[in-house]
Design a protein around this motif. Sequence first.
Motif, short mmCIF file in Angstrom:
data_model
loop_
_atom_site.label_atom_id
_atom_site.label_comp_id
_atom_site.label_asym_id
_atom_site.label_seq_id
_atom_site.Cartn_x
_atom_site.Cartn_y
_atom_site.Cartn_z
N ASP A 196 0.87 -1.18 0.00
CA ASP A 196 0.00 0.00 0.00
C ASP A 196 0.90 1.23 0.00
O ASP A 196 1.71 1.40 0.90
CB ASP A 196 -0.88 -0.04 1.26
CG ASP A 196 -1.99 0.98 1.25
OD1 ASP A 196 -1.75 2.12 0.81
OD2 ASP A 196 -3.10 0.64 1.71
N VAL A 197 0.78 2.07 -1.03
CA VAL A 197 1.68 3.20 -1.18
C VAL A 197 1.08 4.51 -0.66
O VAL A 197 1.60 5.59 -0.92
CB VAL A 197 2.17 3.37 -2.65
CG1 VAL A 197 2.95 2.14 -3.09
CG2 VAL A 197 1.01 3.65 -3.60
N ARG A 198 0.01 4.43 0.11
CA ARG A 198 -0.59 5.62 0.72
C ARG A 198 0.25 6.08 1.92
O ARG A 198 1.16 5.39 2.35
CB ARG A 198 -2.03 5.34 1.18
CG ARG A 198 -2.97 4.98 0.05
CD ARG A 198 -4.35 4.64 0.56
NE ARG A 198 -4.29 3.45 1.41
CZ ARG A 198 -5.14 3.18 2.39
NH1 ARG A 198 -6.12 4.02 2.68
NH2 ARG A 198 -5.02 2.07 3.10
N THR A 199 -0.11 7.22 2.47
CA THR A 199 0.58 7.74 3.65
C THR A 199 0.25 6.86 4.85
O THR A 199 -0.78 6.17 4.86
CB THR A 199 0.14 9.18 3.96
OG1 THR A 199 -1.24 9.17 4.33
CG2 THR A 199 0.37 10.11 2.77
N PRO A 200 1.10 6.89 5.88
CA PRO A 200 0.80 6.12 7.10
C PRO A 200 -0.56 6.51 7.71
O PRO A 200 -1.26 5.65 8.25
CB PRO A 200 1.95 6.48 8.04
CG PRO A 200 3.08 6.82 7.13
CD PRO A 200 2.43 7.50 5.95
N PRO A 255 5.05 -11.58 -7.43
CA PRO A 255 5.06 -10.17 -7.78
C PRO A 255 4.48 -9.30 -6.66
O PRO A 255 3.89 -9.80 -5.72
CB PRO A 255 4.18 -10.11 -9.02
CG PRO A 255 3.18 -11.20 -8.81
CD PRO A 255 3.95 -12.30 -8.12
N LEU A 256 4.66 -8.00 -6.82
CA LEU A 256 4.09 -7.04 -5.89
C LEU A 256 2.78 -6.51 -6.48
O LEU A 256 2.73 -6.16 -7.66
CB LEU A 256 5.05 -5.86 -5.68
CG LEU A 256 6.47 -6.19 -5.21
CD1 LEU A 256 7.31 -4.91 -5.17
CD2 LEU A 256 6.43 -6.85 -3.84
N ILE A 257 1.76 -6.47 -5.65
CA ILE A 257 0.50 -5.84 -6.04
C ILE A 257 0.46 -4.52 -5.29
O ILE A 257 0.48 -4.49 -4.06
CB ILE A 257 -0.73 -6.70 -5.65
CG1 ILE A 257 -0.64 -8.11 -6.23
CG2 ILE A 257 -2.02 -5.99 -6.05
CD1 ILE A 257 -0.68 -8.20 -7.72
N LEU A 258 0.43 -3.43 -6.03
CA LEU A 258 0.47 -2.10 -5.44
C LEU A 258 -0.94 -1.52 -5.39
O LEU A 258 -1.71 -1.67 -6.33
CB LEU A 258 1.38 -1.20 -6.26
CG LEU A 258 2.79 -1.76 -6.44
CD1 LEU A 258 3.50 -1.08 -7.59
CD2 LEU A 258 3.59 -1.62 -5.16
N CYS A 259 -1.24 -0.87 -4.27
CA CYS A 259 -2.56 -0.24 -4.15
C CYS A 259 -2.43 1.09 -3.42
O CYS A 259 -1.43 1.37 -2.77
CB CYS A 259 -3.55 -1.16 -3.44
SG CYS A 259 -3.12 -1.58 -1.73
N CYS A 260 -3.47 1.91 -3.57
CA CYS A 260 -3.52 3.22 -2.90
C CYS A 260 -4.99 3.57 -2.73
O CYS A 260 -5.82 2.68 -2.58
CB CYS A 260 -2.75 4.27 -3.70
SG CYS A 260 -3.42 4.61 -5.34
N ALA A 261 -5.34 4.84 -2.76
CA ALA A 261 -6.73 5.23 -2.59
C ALA A 261 -7.53 5.04 -3.89
O ALA A 261 -8.65 4.52 -3.87
CB ALA A 261 -6.82 6.67 -2.11
N SER A 262 -6.95 5.45 -5.01
CA SER A 262 -7.70 5.43 -6.27
C SER A 262 -7.04 4.65 -7.39
O SER A 262 -7.68 4.34 -8.39
CB SER A 262 -7.91 6.87 -6.75
OG SER A 262 -6.66 7.44 -7.10
#
Length: 93
Positions: free
Chosen positions: A16-20, A52-59
């Motif tokens: 998850d690449v969002r902020t803490p 692999p890496l699955i990347l996620c964030c808010a949108s």
Amino acid sequence: MNIEKLIKEENASIVDVRTPQEFSGGHVSGSVNIPLQELQNRIDDLKQMKSPLILCCASGNRSGMAAQMLSNQGLECYNGGSWMDVNYYQSQN
């Protein structure tokens, strides 16, 4: 690559690449929080994770940028989009 299948079968690491602060408000169970701005400095950590890496964030915007950057570094990764979508796929087990 079928991202939904990778998530359901737990054959990938979820980052998850969002902020803490965003992450603490809700996240995918078992996911790792590495904010987008820290990714470049954490390449070695990412290379140690199950691929692999699955990347996620808010949108899906930040995870899309992260996927492009990490792919350029030679990592196998995919933009999973919103963490809520990834969470939904994971809950389908």
